[in-house]
Design an enzyme around this catalytic site. Structure first.
Site, short mmCIF file in Angstrom:
data_model
loop_
_atom_site.label_atom_id
_atom_site.label_comp_id
_atom_site.label_asym_id
_atom_site.label_seq_id
_atom_site.Cartn_x
_atom_site.Cartn_y
_atom_site.Cartn_z
CE1 TYR A 182 -4.21 9.57 3.74
CE2 TYR A 182 -5.57 8.39 5.68
CZ TYR A 182 -4.07 9.32 4.65
OH TYR A 182 -2.80 8.02 5.22
CG HIS A 237 1.39 2.68 7.76
ND1 HIS A 237 1.16 2.04 9.60
CD2 HIS A 237 1.32 3.75 7.51
CE1 HIS A 237 -0.02 2.45 9.09
NE2 HIS A 237 0.00 3.50 8.34
CG HIS A 257 -4.26 3.40 9.79
ND1 HIS A 257 -4.98 4.22 8.74
CD2 HIS A 257 -5.17 2.04 8.41
CE1 HIS A 257 -5.72 4.67 8.04
NE2 HIS A 257 -6.28 3.27 7.90
CG ASP A 267 -6.50 8.70 9.33
OD1 ASP A 267 -6.39 8.93 10.44
OD2 ASP A 267 -5.42 8.05 9.17
CG ASP A 285 -2.49 -1.34 1.40
OD1 ASP A 285 -2.92 -0.70 0.78
OD2 ASP A 285 -1.61 -2.58 1.73
N1 Q9C Z 1 -5.66 -1.42 0.51
C1 Q9C Z 1 -2.54 6.30 7.05
O1 Q9C Z 1 -2.93 6.98 7.10
N2 Q9C Z 1 -5.21 1.62 3.15
N3 Q9C Z 1 -2.12 5.63 6.18
C2 Q9C Z 1 -5.01 0.06 2.58
C3 Q9C Z 1 -6.33 -1.43 1.89
C4 Q9C Z 1 -3.48 1.20 3.41
C5 Q9C Z 1 -2.77 4.60 5.89
C6 Q9C Z 1 -6.64 -0.26 1.69
C7 Q9C Z 1 -4.08 2.49 4.61
C8 Q9C Z 1 -2.51 3.33 4.83
C9 Q9C Z 1 -0.49 7.31 7.34
ZN ZN Z 2 -3.79 6.57 9.05
#
Ligand code: Q9C
Ligand code: ZN
Length: 541
Positions: free
Chosen positions: A288, A118, A157, A248, A75
């Site tokens: 977002y 992440h 997250h 988020d 991702d």
């Molecule tokens: N493919 C931060 O908020 N989404 N990163 C995966 C399933 C990834 C979020 C959705 C989200 C990353 C910094």
């Molecule tokens: Zn996040």
């Protein structure tokens, strides 16, 4: 554009946030700090040489090679410019740390992208290339000789990259809450659960709060702050607070699907601002929804500037799923933190049945109708007092009020949640001459309450020397750090736990476990306070 280009981690996130700061007159009140690129040495504080060298090549790759490169990670999307942006994002966090540590500014926020929490030593992940906050923590420790750094990750997250970086390091306390849904939600890691508490010397210094349902609200967030993060943070006594400030976790976000309002971030920020002598650096992570993101950013910055926080709406108590998480986290950490030592222990003996208690409370209310429904009196003292029987009169009888750790525990776990739920128009703080509460504890108390509610202080005859330090707290100066706290007296912890158990049927934000809610759901004393809202006061002594 690279395909598949990221649909949500877009440049507009920064432009709308910055425009909102300008529109609300906040940008003008801030000191702008120029950014710099993080150096190789900075990046190597967290990342491996091989990974850095690989990322360095990305600006020169063909789009096809970039796509191939991207595929080895999860991702994340590489654009030919991202290496440059990622160096600026990490460098901005370091510039902010420098500005705060040298006293150029009191605190601040870095609006950056790509986000960081992440990314791992040798891997990009979840829109993140370099771990901005992890680099900032290592940098601050190294450059300024800091002994303890607190990282609060309120992004929705799990910042697994930050966790991996400091898992065995007791000098960095990492706290994260995150959408988890019993490991069904990205990044679907076993180690994001509450039982990952850190390893070896770092055991107890990693705190995960998994959200197992979506739709978490203001009450759920505040409960976790009052009953987990703040007590542990004060016991840890950081030299610097870093915030992985992802928004988020606010309502409307397509990733988080939570229901907390943007103004909750004013409170989360405020509650951290009296730690580390006020040294706080927030660094943007996720967020977002292009409506709630700028609102949340403004709430955070406005609070960092010292403005009072707006009253949070709908504090109707934590939900059952949040209580379950809260209970699990507190239990998992009780062996590491003395403030949680009694967490998860069954309800202490209570010789009143709920029905008896309800009747007693009503009788008491009738006698004091005119006073106690408009006023909550929280009275700290070392004198034994008759058992509390009314939700509006709360004697807190500590063996040693003079003891900072016991007193602070009462303030964080009892007074704050009660205050949030009661929502007073006025807080009257009365310091008795013989209270024994020292100036720095008093300043912490004043600082915590001030900014949440209007505070009036009352001094007694012969207490003139107490006025100056308190006035500085009222003016918005951060309270001085209390130092690392020793364990509160076991008797005092027991008194507080007993009190919380006794009151949690009436004050839902005092709950830390789920079972009680089910057992006591039938006692729901209805008090219509709305007509008296303006007169609601909390008095403490
Ligand atoms: N493919 C931060 O908020 N989404 N990163 C995966 C399933 C990834 C979020 C959705 C989200 C990353 C910094
Ligand atoms: Zn996040």
């Amino acid at each position: 554009m690279i395909s598949p280009a990221c649909k949500i981690e877009v440049p507009e996130r920064l432009t709308v946030s910055h425009e909102a700061l300008i529109k609300n007159g906040l940008a003008d009140r801030c000191v702008s700090v120029p950014v710099r690129e993080a150096t190789d040495a900075d990046i190597l504080l967290v990342h491996s040489e091989e990974y850095l060298e690989a990322v360095k090549k990305t600006p020169y790759m063909t789009l096809e090679d970039l796509k191939e490169f991207t595929l080895q990670y999860g991702d994340v999307y590489f654009h030919p410019n991202i290496y440059h942006c990622a160096k600026l994002a990490a460098g901005a966090a370091l510039q902010l740390v420098d500005s705060v540590m040298t006293g150029k500014v009191r605190n601040g926020m870095a609006l950056v992208r790509p986000p960081g929490h992440h990314s791992m030593s040798s891997a990009a992940n979840g829109f993140c290339v370099f771990n901005n906050v992890a680099i900032a923590a290592q940098y601050a420790k190294q450059k300024y000789g800091l002994k303890r750094v607190l990282i609060v990750d309120w992004d929705v997250h799990h910042g697994q990259g930050v966790q991996y970086c400091f898992e065995d390091d007791p000098s960095v306390l990492y706290f994260s809450w995150h959408r988890y849904e019993h490991q069904k939600f990205w990044p679907q890691l076993r180690e994001s659960d509450y039982d990952s508490v850190g390893k070896e010397k770092g055991a107890g210094f990693n705190i995960n709060v998994p959200w197992n349902k979506v739709g978490m609200k203001n009450s759920d967030y505040l409960s976790v702050f009052c009953h987990v993060l703040l007590p542990v943070a004060y016991e840890f006594c950081p030299d610097l607070v870093l915030v992985c400030a992802g928004f988020d976790s606010a309502i409307g976000d397509p990733e988080g699907e939570m229901c907390a309002s943007p103004d909750i971030f004013a409170h989360l920020t405020h509650l951290l601002m009296n730690l580390a002598g006020g040294k706080l650096c927030a660094v943007l992570e996720g967020g977002y929804n292009l409506t709630s993101l700028p609102q949340s950013v403004c709430q955070t910055v406005q609070t960092l500037l010292g403005d009072p926080a707006p009253r949070p709406a709908n504090l109707d108590g934590p939900c059952e799923s949040a209580l379950e998480s809260l209970h699990c986290v507190r239990s998992a950490h009780r062996q590491y933190w003395s403030c949680l030592k009694h967490a998860g222990i069954a309800v202490l003996s209570d010789h009143f049945s709920n029905e008896q208690r309800r009747q007693q409370c009503e009788q008491h209310d009738d006698r004091n109708l005119s006073i106690f429904r408009k006023t909550v009196l929280v009275q700290f003292s070392s004198k034994e007092s008759e058992e509390q029987k009314c939700k509006y009169y709360i004697p807190v009888c500590l063996k040693k009020v003079i003891d900072a750790s016991g007193f602070l525990q009462a303030v964080l776990g009892l007074l704050l949640p009660l205050g949030y739920e009661y929502d007073p128009s006025l807080v009257l703080l009365v310091r008795m001459p013989d209270s024994g509460v020292c100036d720095s504890v008093w300043q912490q108390l004043t600082g915590l309450l001030q900014g949440l509610w209007s505070v009036i202080l009352s001094f007694q005859e012969g207490e003139k020397e107490r006025v100056a330090p308190t006035a500085s707290a009222l003016l918005g100066d951060a309270a001085p750090s209390l130092g690392q706290l020793h364990s509160p007296l076991p008797e005092d912890v027991e008194v507080l736990e007993r009190l919380r158990h006794r009151l949690q049927g009436d004050w839902k934000l005092l709950q830390t476990t789920g079972e009680f809610t089910t057992a006591a759901s039938h006692i729901n004393i209805t008090h219509n306070l709305t007509s008296m809202d303006l007169e609601k006061t909390i008095s403490t002594m």
